[in-house]
Scaffold this motif. Sequence first.
Motif, mmCIF file in Angstrom:
data_model
loop_
_atom_site.group_PDB
_atom_site.id
_atom_site.type_symbol
_atom_site.label_atom_id
_atom_site.label_comp_id
_atom_site.label_asym_id
_atom_site.label_seq_id
_atom_site.Cartn_x
_atom_site.Cartn_y
_atom_site.Cartn_z
ATOM 1 N N GLU A 160 -25.938 84.165 -15.321
ATOM 2 C CA GLU A 160 -26.384 85.274 -16.164
ATOM 3 C C GLU A 160 -27.441 84.829 -17.185
ATOM 4 O O GLU A 160 -28.378 85.575 -17.478
ATOM 5 N N GLU A 217 -30.644 84.786 -15.379
ATOM 6 C CA GLU A 217 -31.187 86.139 -15.205
ATOM 7 C C GLU A 217 -31.767 86.661 -16.519
ATOM 8 O O GLU A 217 -32.784 87.365 -16.531
ATOM 9 N N GLU A 230 -29.481 92.233 -19.054
ATOM 10 C CA GLU A 230 -29.090 90.835 -18.825
ATOM 11 C C GLU A 230 -28.414 90.230 -20.056
ATOM 12 O O GLU A 230 -27.502 89.410 -19.926
ATOM 13 N N ASP A 258 -24.964 91.340 -19.849
ATOM 14 C CA ASP A 258 -24.251 90.570 -18.820
ATOM 15 C C ASP A 258 -23.784 89.225 -19.367
ATOM 16 O O ASP A 258 -22.679 88.771 -19.061
HETATM 17 MG MG LIG Z 1 -27.133 89.853 -14.641
#
Ligand SMILES: [Mg+2]
Length: 136
Positions: free
Chosen positions: A42, A45, A61, A64
């Motif tokens: 994550e 990302e 993101e 996340d």
């Molecule tokens: Mg993500």
Amino acid sequence: MSVSVSDLVREFHEACGLEARDRPAEVSAKLARHRQDLIEEEVGELAEAAAEGGLAEFAHELADVVYVAFGTALVHGIDLEAVLAEVHRANMSKLGPDGRPTLRADGKVLKGDRYRAPDVAAVLRAQGWEPRPAAE
Ligand SMILES: [Mg+2]
């Protein structure tokens, strides 16, 4: 009544049959590695979104990262909101008696005489953590 991030993430873990503990405990090395891999995925990302995405993708993101961090806390039985509150208390103790921060040239908030570091072990003990005895 507001719903906490912890509650949302617990709902997800229970719905998916993922691990969740009610008191702090060390977990297997395999599970710890898996959670670390999820966080790193994550964070990667997030870095991509920061470099190439728009604000909505960046916010997604970023959420996340926080979500998977709360999930990792849940897997370890850690009430992360309580740990965050202790970190916040410590951060606020960086302020001077006048309520103002001392800033380094790059803007980092410096620790002053009133600073008291976070006592995360005490927070975890209050949650029922029983640390393993030190190895001899
Ligand atoms: Mg993500």
